[in-house]
Design a protein around this motif. Structure first.
Motif, PDB file in Angstrom:
ATOM      1  N   UNK A 164       0.829  -1.207   0.000  1.00 40.61           N
ATOM      2  CA  UNK A 164       0.000   0.000   0.000  1.00 40.61           C
ATOM      3  C   UNK A 164       0.866   1.262   0.000  1.00 40.61           C
ATOM      4  N   UNK A 165       1.893   1.265   0.837  1.00 42.04           N
ATOM      5  CA  UNK A 165       2.786   2.430   0.919  1.00 42.04           C
ATOM      6  C   UNK A 165       3.478   2.671  -0.425  1.00 42.04           C
ATOM      7  N   UNK A 166       3.903   1.588  -1.061  1.00 36.79           N
ATOM      8  CA  UNK A 166       4.562   1.708  -2.371  1.00 36.79           C
ATOM      9  C   UNK A 166       3.608   2.328  -3.390  1.00 36.79           C
ATOM     10  N   UNK A 167       2.371   1.846  -3.436  1.00 31.82           N
ATOM     11  CA  UNK A 167       1.423   2.351  -4.431  1.00 31.82           C
ATOM     12  C   UNK A 167       1.046   3.809  -4.150  1.00 31.82           C
ATOM     13  N   UNK A 168       0.868   4.177  -2.884  1.00 27.38           N
ATOM     14  CA  UNK A 168       0.543   5.566  -2.548  1.00 27.38           C
ATOM     15  C   UNK A 168       1.724   6.491  -2.841  1.00 27.38           C
ATOM     16  N   UNK A 169       2.920   5.982  -2.638  1.00 31.75           N
ATOM     17  CA  UNK A 169       4.101   6.780  -2.963  1.00 31.75           C
ATOM     18  C   UNK A 169       4.176   7.040  -4.466  1.00 31.75           C
ATOM     19  N   UNK A 170       3.884   6.011  -5.239  1.00 35.32           N
ATOM     20  CA  UNK A 170       3.900   6.131  -6.704  1.00 35.32           C
ATOM     21  C   UNK A 170       2.811   7.086  -7.194  1.00 35.32           C
ATOM     22  N   UNK A 171       1.599   6.932  -6.650  1.00 36.27           N
ATOM     23  CA  UNK A 171       0.458   7.715  -7.129  1.00 36.27           C
ATOM     24  C   UNK A 171       0.467   9.165  -6.653  1.00 36.27           C
ATOM     25  N   UNK A 172       0.889   9.369  -5.392  1.00 34.52           N
ATOM     26  CA  UNK A 172       0.721  10.695  -4.779  1.00 34.52           C
ATOM     27  C   UNK A 172       2.029  11.321  -4.317  1.00 34.52           C
ATOM     28  N   UNK A 173       3.152  10.691  -4.700  1.00 33.06           N
ATOM     29  CA  UNK A 173       4.475  11.260  -4.432  1.00 33.06           C
ATOM     30  C   UNK A 173       4.734  11.458  -2.937  1.00 33.06           C
ATOM     31  N   UNK A 174       4.324  10.475  -2.134  1.00 34.40           N
ATOM     32  CA  UNK A 174       4.553  10.527  -0.687  1.00 34.40           C
ATOM     33  C   UNK A 174       5.882   9.835  -0.382  1.00 34.40           C
TER      34      UNK A 174
END
Length: 349
Positions: A182-192
């Motif tokens: 989840x963290x990986x996908x949110x980082x990819x999508x929202x630059x977190x």
């Protein structure tokens, strides 16, 4: 390293690692740092121990020269609460340590893991995502706790973050691997900017009473027989809590570089030296006898492997050394000696 002029959200602040991390930040920063501690104070283990940790941090923050500590009681699964904390305090750094822990407990109480480890973590990710809305600066860095349990029954040792971890042997491990995805996908999508930390068997004073070393000590004090699984043939990379906190603080100060369009990285934090369970028990007994807590070793009952357990954990920490120049180094004897001193002070006296 200090975090002056930063607002830091620590979830699970009344927990074992959350307490020591908050304490260390307050000790090494001035009064411009603010820690927002979020914890639901559940009764998975003795709540008075959590309350004692909180009272120590609160007393520290009452010193005008130290940072501020603001405690918020509530669950990560409460999206309205999580969003309101982000809206009011606007954290620069988010450290998500709150989770339902324990491998065996996940077999009998799976709902607790879904609520805290999945829904709760999703709420944190969503709050981080929306922290950038309307041109706001938003969260600089999200650090979250994973676990050595994600390695499951991997045969290759030491465990590397490059290894495949798609065969968890417990629900707890599955939720932690889910956090990483989840963290990986949110980082990819929202630059977190996000960093996951796989902790290896953390122990020390004021630790979790559900952990083996704590349970062994309680039984040793009562003169009861202790149960040792897989007939004593198990190895763990026991990591003292001070080493864990030093690792977390190092990671807090450096966001991951972008790789394949993602600012996300995972590290192992372990002692890089697995010890046999039997040696661990013998060392614990020596430390307790030295403090006069017990006067003889315990009778031991050797039992088969428990469901969800793994034979060995062993951390490859090369990335931690390369990126931060830090490697956990506190020996088992030193760590258990500190635990025994605390146990005597807290429970015996």
């Amino acid at each position: 390293m200090n975090f002056n002029n930063k607002t830091i959200l620590v979830t699970g602040a009344a927990g074992f690692i959350g307490f020591y991390l908050s304490k260390q930040i307050l000790e090494n920063s001035d009064n411009t740092v603010s820690i927002i501690g979020l914890d639901n104070m559940n009764d998975y283990y003795d709540v008075s121990l959590k309350e004692n940790r909180l009272s120590i941090i609160s007393e520290m923050s009452s010193d005008k020269a130290k940072g501020n500590f603001i405690f918020v009681k509530g669950s990560l699964a409460n999206k309205v609460l999580v969003d309101s904390v982000f809206e009011e305090y606007k954290p620069d750094i988010v450290i998500n340590l709150a989770a339902q822990a324990g491998v065996r407990y996940s077999i009998t109480n799976p709902e607790a893991y879904m609520e805290s480890n999945l829904i709760g973590f999703f709420n944190i990710l969503e709050a981080c995502r929306h922290s950038y809305d309307n041109g706001e600066k938003g969260v600089d860095h999200l650090i979250y706790a994973s676990s050595s349990s994600v390695y499951g029954a991997n045969k290759k040792v030491p465990y590397s973050t490059e290894d495949k971890v798609d065969a968890p042997v417990s629900l707890y491990a599955a939720t932690k691997k889910s956090n990483e995805l989840l963290a990986h996908s949110y980082s990819k999508l929202y630059d977190i900017p996000s960093t996951g930390l796989r902790f290896f068997t953390v122990y020390g004073p004021m630790g979790r009473p559900d952990m083996a070393y704590f349970g062994f000590t309680n039984k040793l004090v009562k003169g009861e027989k202790i149960q040792i699984f897989n007939f004593g043939d198990m190895k763990r990379d026991f990591t003292y809590v001070d080493d864990i906190v030093t690792g977390v603080i190092n990671v807090m100060g450096k966001t991951p570089s972008t790789k394949d369009g993602v600012k996300h990285k995972v590290y192992n934090i372990g002692n890089n030296q697995p010890e046999s369970l039997m040696y661990f028990v013998e060392t614990l007994e020596r430390c307790l006898m030295k403090e006069g807590i017990i006067d003889k070793p315990a009778e031991k009952e050797l039992l088969p492997m428990q469901p969800g357990d793994v034979y060995q954990t062993y951390a490859d920490v090369d990335d931690l050394v390369k990126d931060f120049g830090f490697k956990p180094s506190i020996s088992l004897e030193e760590g258990l000696s500190q635990f025994a001193k605390w146990y005597k002070e807290y429970y015996i006296k």
